[in-house]
Design an enzyme around this catalytic site. Sequence first.
Site, PDB file in Angstrom:
ATOM      1  N   ASP A 168       0.832  -1.213   0.000  1.00 38.10           N
ATOM      2  CA  ASP A 168       0.000   0.000   0.000  1.00 38.10           C
ATOM      3  C   ASP A 168       0.866   1.263   0.000  1.00 38.10           C
ATOM      4  O   ASP A 168       2.102   1.183  -0.020  1.00 38.10           O
ATOM      5  CB  ASP A 168      -0.920  -0.069   1.232  1.00 38.10           C
ATOM      6  CG  ASP A 168      -2.290   0.519   0.974  1.00 38.10           C
ATOM      7  OD1 ASP A 168      -2.402   1.418   0.136  1.00 38.10           O
ATOM      8  OD2 ASP A 168      -3.249   0.080   1.646  1.00 38.10           O
ATOM      9  N   ASP A 223      -9.783   3.794  -3.553  1.00 38.48           N
ATOM     10  CA  ASP A 223     -10.483   2.577  -3.128  1.00 38.48           C
ATOM     11  C   ASP A 223     -11.884   2.464  -3.719  1.00 38.48           C
ATOM     12  O   ASP A 223     -12.630   3.449  -3.778  1.00 38.48           O
ATOM     13  CB  ASP A 223     -10.634   2.561  -1.600  1.00 38.48           C
ATOM     14  CG  ASP A 223      -9.323   2.229  -0.920  1.00 38.48           C
ATOM     15  OD1 ASP A 223      -8.285   2.207  -1.601  1.00 38.48           O
ATOM     16  OD2 ASP A 223      -9.346   1.987   0.302  1.00 38.48           O
TER      17      ASP A 223
HETATM   18  C1  GLA Z   1      -5.954   1.386   1.577  1.00 36.59           C
HETATM   19  C2  GLA Z   1      -5.998   0.438   0.380  1.00 36.59           C
HETATM   20  C3  GLA Z   1      -7.150  -0.538   0.583  1.00 36.59           C
HETATM   21  C4  GLA Z   1      -6.953  -1.300   1.893  1.00 36.59           C
HETATM   22  C5  GLA Z   1      -6.802  -0.329   3.046  1.00 36.59           C
HETATM   23  C6  GLA Z   1      -6.381  -1.013   4.324  1.00 36.59           C
HETATM   24  O1  GLA Z   1      -7.107   2.147   1.678  1.00 36.59           O
HETATM   25  O2  GLA Z   1      -6.131   1.151  -0.821  1.00 36.59           O
HETATM   26  O3  GLA Z   1      -7.248  -1.418  -0.512  1.00 36.59           O
HETATM   27  O4  GLA Z   1      -5.830  -2.125   1.773  1.00 36.59           O
HETATM   28  O5  GLA Z   1      -5.810   0.655   2.766  1.00 36.59           O
HETATM   29  O6  GLA Z   1      -6.200  -0.112   5.391  1.00 36.59           O
END
Ligand code: GLA
Length: 670
Positions: A168, A223
């Site tokens: 990430d 996301d």
């Molecule tokens: C970010 C990523 C998500 C997930 C969250 C976890 O938002 O883009 O896909 O992994 O972190 O905290």
Amino acid sequence: MSVRSRLTAIGLLALPLLLGATAPLAHPATVAAPALDNGLAKTPQMGFNNWNATHCRAEFNESMVKGIADLFVNKGLKAAGYQYVNLDDCWALPQRDSAGNLVPDPVRFPNGIKAVADYVHSKGLKFGLYSSAGSKTCDTNGFPGGLGHEKADAKLWASWGVDYLKYDNCNNEGVDAKQRYTAMRDALAATGRPILYSLCEWGENKPWTWAKDVGNSWRTTGDISDNWGSMLSIFKQNVGLAPYAGPGHWNDPDMLEVGNGGMTDTEYRSHFSLWSIMAAPLLIGSDIRKATSATMEILTNKEVIAVDQDRLGAQGQEISNASGLHVISKPLSGGDRAVALFNETAAPATISTTAAKVGLPQAGGYTVRDLWTHTTRETAGTIGAVVPPHGTVLLRVGNDRNWPQYPPAVRTGIEFPVAYPGAPVLAEPGKAAKLSTVAVNDGAANATNARVQLTAPQGWTVQPQSATSTPKLAPGKELRTQWALTPPAGTKPGTYSLAVRTSYQPQSSTSDYQLAVAVVAPQPGGTSGLGDDQWISADNGWGPVERNTSNGEQGAGDGHPMKIGSVSYAKGLGVHAPSTVEYYLGGRCTSVRSTVGLDEEANGNGSVSFEVWADGRKVADSGVLRAGSGGKALTADLTGASLLRLVVTDGGDGNTYDHADWAGAELTCS
Ligand code: GLA
């Protein structure tokens, strides 16, 4: 997760939504760079990741992960190609141990991570883990990230048997992205264990231009969330990046939401079809221990999966988009083309293209296989369907010389009078609504004994007003039938499903269309609150549209009393951009009025625009409002209009923090 903590998390993710939108279409020079040479993801990775289903909640634990691995085997998911069982954020303790090692959370994973990996491996599956190229991961609890610990962390993961890393982008301390992601690539390679490397950089630094030799896939956007608006916007950001994808290096529009409950099955089929034609990683994001049969049917549709997994590894290209009616075409190994006909709009629509336009050579006929109904037909060259609102027809079109063996493709659909293009099909209880069914022969051969049937729910009256059959439907000809359709008096407002079927010869063929009819009731006379009135549909960027409270982003009822500036409101609608709420007026209302603005809940962030539409005409527009703009009064004349649409857009800068209130919104009708 609380509203506040989610807001913080989304705050971090806002930017990619913006940057991703301006992706270049041309094949850039960088595409020629060598691909990451770890031998993995020759076709897009398939598996499971818990994040969309559980976030950081306690139900994410060893027994869940093992249960998923069991189901992969028992429910045919492994056989369908799903391989990786992956853990997302929140698997570790917030502190490293005294030796600097990551420590699995002993409550969630009492036997450690290696035991879980061993279990997953014992099922013939592969195991994945998560970290962030930063000092901490993304969850607000702040688990330790990998920045500066690449070698030690990679070594530890390899010792546990990790086969996949999602890496990430949170808390990256401003260090150059390429440098951060390359450091982990090299650390993974140094372990000697093949580890699929999935970059989760949200598209912030256009990883498609530099990450081909860094990772096996890269997130292209912020996301996803379990709603139509989110899925649609991600599709639009990802579809133009086709030239950058290929075996071993894929665009990743984020994990699947299929089965999480925030979209209809039609929408989930679109989601799965679009991800497959875009050669996206297919990571199941719902708790399949609780999946419905419809969810399982979507996720295990082998013909759709075969489009995603085709070994040629081309991402489908959008060949047209006419006001939300999309045609996407993906070349397949062996010469076939997958073609998605995707209807983004709220009304049924005919979407068509031709064999030539999708890149097939000239021929007298072609086979067309529908990958959701699993039927094969022949076409003289037109590739078309009447596609339901938010639906996708996914086809495999072949230049197959055996095409004359198949029945001609007959396209069944409907036409109906609309208040404006894109309006839903409406009927009032006790009143006859007029519509036409249309069956068109797209084949090269005659369809014979063609007959159309319209089946409505129990108690409805369905009367044909013209011929329902014809002995011969020649190529290019249509059978058009007028109908009067009456829901009985007292039918509850809501959306009802009707079936249109054309039956024809040869081979006792059928062609179906599912028609959704919105049964609508007149609004109460006088002045009423839109937060109390019946709507036809309500789309929202995060969580559901809330009645008489602000929008809390997640489940229904999680908002607060609405507040714009220092003024509180007891009534109205709490939405999150992008949002559209539609009401039936039936020509009986005169005006709408509301105070509009960003809710205080957005903590001084966000920007939105409010629009009022009457039958497809914009009758009021707030312009862009930001936090601190205070409330703005909007009024609009609705005289004669059949439908009212309240639209909130993201103000042109992505939808982060866009908590928007239609405060005190009122409708006046006669
Ligand atoms: C970010 C990523 C998500 C997930 C969250 C976890 O938002 O883009 O896909 O992994 O972190 O905290």
